[in-house]
Structures are given as C-alpha cells and as structure tokens.
Design a protein around this motif. Structure first.
Motif, mmCIF file in Angstrom:
data_model
loop_
_atom_site.group_PDB
_atom_site.id
_atom_site.type_symbol
_atom_site.label_atom_id
_atom_site.label_comp_id
_atom_site.label_asym_id
_atom_site.label_seq_id
_atom_site.Cartn_x
_atom_site.Cartn_y
_atom_site.Cartn_z
ATOM 1 N N GLN A 194 -4.112 1.251 -6.700
ATOM 2 C CA GLN A 194 -2.713 0.934 -6.977
ATOM 3 C C GLN A 194 -1.983 0.398 -5.746
ATOM 4 N N LEU A 195 -2.714 0.149 -4.685
ATOM 5 C CA LEU A 195 -2.096 -0.295 -3.436
ATOM 6 C C LEU A 195 -2.181 -1.802 -3.283
ATOM 7 N N LEU A 196 -1.145 -2.389 -2.680
ATOM 8 C CA LEU A 196 -1.228 -3.778 -2.272
ATOM 9 C C LEU A 196 -2.168 -3.873 -1.065
ATOM 10 N N ALA A 197 -2.637 -5.072 -0.782
ATOM 11 C CA ALA A 197 -3.644 -5.240 0.269
ATOM 12 C C ALA A 197 -3.181 -4.675 1.607
ATOM 13 N N TYR A 198 -1.904 -4.887 1.934
ATOM 14 C CA TYR A 198 -1.422 -4.462 3.247
ATOM 15 C C TYR A 198 -1.143 -2.962 3.325
ATOM 16 N N GLU A 199 -1.215 -2.253 2.190
ATOM 17 C CA GLU A 199 -0.825 -0.850 2.166
ATOM 18 C C GLU A 199 -1.951 0.125 2.488
ATOM 19 N N HIS A 200 -3.136 -0.342 2.675
ATOM 20 C CA HIS A 200 -4.231 0.545 3.050
ATOM 21 C C HIS A 200 -4.021 1.007 4.500
ATOM 22 N N ASP A 201 -4.242 2.280 4.743
ATOM 23 C CA ASP A 201 -4.113 2.885 6.085
ATOM 24 C C ASP A 201 -2.680 2.891 6.606
ATOM 25 N N LEU A 202 -1.693 2.940 5.713
ATOM 26 C CA LEU A 202 -0.303 2.920 6.167
ATOM 27 C C LEU A 202 0.069 4.164 6.961
ATOM 28 N N LEU A 203 -0.465 5.327 6.589
ATOM 29 C CA LEU A 203 -0.109 6.531 7.352
ATOM 30 C C LEU A 203 -0.666 6.478 8.770
ATOM 31 N N ARG A 204 -1.767 5.809 8.959
ATOM 32 C CA ARG A 204 -2.288 5.639 10.317
ATOM 33 C C ARG A 204 -1.335 4.748 11.133
ATOM 34 N N ALA A 205 -0.779 3.754 10.469
ATOM 35 C CA ALA A 205 0.215 2.911 11.136
ATOM 36 C C ALA A 205 1.465 3.714 11.462
#
Length: 333
Positions: free
Chosen positions: A69-80
């Motif tokens: 359900q995530l857009l491509a750029y939303e993977h690993d957002l918590l790491r960011a």
C-alpha cells in the motif's frame, strides 16, 4: 497533511495482548510500559504515546506492515525520520524530539520502529488560534515556523534526493526521478493523473531546477498538524514527522506548510525565515512544480490507502483542482 490525534489512554489490559507485548518489548531498553495512548490522524505510521512506570512519556512510531500500500518513495520512511532526528540532535533550533531507540530488525515488530522523546505543547492545528492578522499567538507561531525552516535549510546533504533512497548529483535529475516514480505509482493503481501534461510541464521548465545547486534539508510536510506550539503564547516548541524529508530546494517547504494554497507562505512565515527569493520567475515556476508534485502524492495515495469517509471525495476534488491550477500556471510561462 498528516497530523496526530489522541484517541484515548489505555492501561495495558485495554489493548490486544499482542499490541501490549510488542510495545512492552520495544520500550524495554528504556523502561517498563505503564500505559499507552493511540495517536490517530496520521495516514502512514501507527503511533503511540507511551507512559513508563517512572512517569516518563515517550512516543513510539511503527511503520506499516502492508508495503503493497506504499508509494515507491515511502519505503524505509522511518529510517529517514530517525536520520533527520539524528541530524537535529545537535541543532536545537530545529526543535525536534530526541531519538531514544530504533529497531530496524523487524523482529520485535513486523516493521521498523522508532521511539523518541515526548514534546511539549499542542499541534498548531488543534490550538484554536485565530487569523494571524488578529491573533498574536498565530503570528508568533507563523514567525516561528519561518525560523525553523531557515534553520532546517541550513543543513545540507551530500546529494539531492531522499536520505534513505534514490539520490542524484543534480536537483533536476532528482526531481525528475521523483515525478517519474509518482507517475509509475499512478499507473500501478490506475489513478487517472494527467501524466502527459505533467511530463510536458516538467520538460518545459526543467532548466529552472538547475538554479538549485545546494541540497538543503527539506521537511516537506510541516503543516499545522506537525508543528507544536505553546497554547498560551503560540511559540513554536516542537516539530515532528520529518519522515518524508528530502535533500532539495527549500522552496518546497513553503508548499508543504500550505499544500492547497497559492501563496508561498504568509508574511509572518517569510519574516521569520529572513531573505528568501519567492518572487523571481524561477522561484514562481519552481513553486508550481512543487505544488504539482505534492498534489500527485495526495491524489495517488488515496487509492492504495483506501481512504474512507465523507471527506474523501471533496478532498480528491480539491487536490485535482489544485493540480490543474499548477499545470495551467506552468503552461502560461
């Protein structure tokens, strides 16, 4: 765009056992869980305000497990987000919480998790202040917003792009890649965005992106729900949710603080920021390009997230109209 609301405090026995067990294990390195409050209103992560047995309050944020359900750029957002909080640790002017622990093993919880210090104040969106022309608290909050943004943009990165994702040597390459990723997302979920018009606008105005030569840290989502203020004075006391940050053009933050607006900030925001070009032909075009990008995000995410409620269609209509206004403005210059 993505604020937080308190749903209600619950002792350990009031949540499902699996939730309490996971939160208890997560915060164990810093203390014993006494109670938890689910904070609602966010559209990405699940967030709890946790009270420890010694009375300390912390905020635990967990990434969604449904990566489909995530857009491509939303993977690993918590790491960011953790990375940005780390950069802010030695910069008190950024007014961000401290990272107390991270768990990216995905063994304690199915997804990434970050635990940070609890901020004082209330979200500006909930403070109940009047217009800045009449309420000095709003004026102070807006001026403080400008000051925070100026401090944030003083932090520079090694390249343009997402801190934990794709990066490029130039802003033109990076921003073009961001747009293409969004258009790919739209195609994947059959969202009828005007892809040819978007590409034409980007190609027509690609040269102005080369005016950006320094990769500044851009929050991208500093709307009134992510800005905490002192409810008595309006002074800014905290900034949250930088998970969508990128290294890029500071002007993008003026769109992020007012996603549906047409003006680059308010007079008080700009006064707090200090010297900033928002009126040159290049700046005006770039602002519309960033409005275009943010409208694409808000439109596309509605489908995989399966948003529900009476607000959805009016929101979609407003976002699409704002995207069209940006495209029309870009076509006229």
């Amino acid at each position: 765009m993505r604020g937080r609301r308190l749903r209600g405090s619950r002792a350990p026995g009031r949540y499902p056992r699996r939730v309490i067990d996971a939160l208890t294990s997560l915060v164990a390195p810093i203390g014993q869980l006494a109670s938890a409050d689910l904070l609602t209103g966010g559209q990405f992560a699940t967030t709890y305000r946790v009270t420890l047995t010694d009375g300390t309050r912390v905020v635990a944020k967990t990434a969604p497990t449904r990566t489909d359900q995530l857009l491509a750029y939303e993977h690993d957002l918590l790491r960011a987000e953790a990375l940005v909080y780390g950069l802010a640790a030695s910069r008190p002017a950024l007014r961000m919480p401290r990272v107390l622990l991270t768990d990216f093993s995905r063994t304690v919880l199915p997804g990434d998790a970050v635990v940070v210090s609890h901020l004082p104040g209330v979200p500006l969106a909930d403070a109940g202040f009047g217009p800045s022309t009449q309420d000095p608290r709003t004026a102070l909050a807006e001026r403080g917003t400008g000051e925070v943004l100026a401090a944030l943009h003083g932090v520079t990165g090694p390249a343009f792009g997402y801190p934990c994702g794709r990066q490029e040597a130039t802003w033109a390459e990076s921003f073009t890649g961001m747009i293409e990723e969004l258009l790919d997302d739209a195609a994947r979920w059959s969202v009828p965005v005007p892809a040819s018009d978007v590409r034409a606008a980007l190609e027509r105005h690609a040269a102005v992106l080369s005016d950006v030569t320094t990769p500044a840290l851009v929050h991208t989502d500093l709307w009134a729900g992510n800005l905490f203020v002192d409810p008595a004075t309006g002074a800014v006391v905290g900034v949250i949710d930088p998970e969508r940050a990128f290294w890029g053009d500071p002007l993008a933050d003026l769109v992020g603080i007012d996603p549906m607006g047409r003006e680059p900030g308010t007079p008080f925001v700009l006064a707090g920021y200090g010297p900033l070009d928002v009126d040159s032909p290049s700046a005006r075009v770039r602002l519309d390009l960033y409005r275009l990008r943010l409208c694409l995000v808000m439109w596309i995410e509605m489908t995989p997230r399966r948003f529900e409620g009476d607000w959805v269609e009016p929101h979609r209509t407003a976002v699409v109209a704002n995207l069209r206004r940006a495209l029309d403005a870009l076509a006229r210059v």
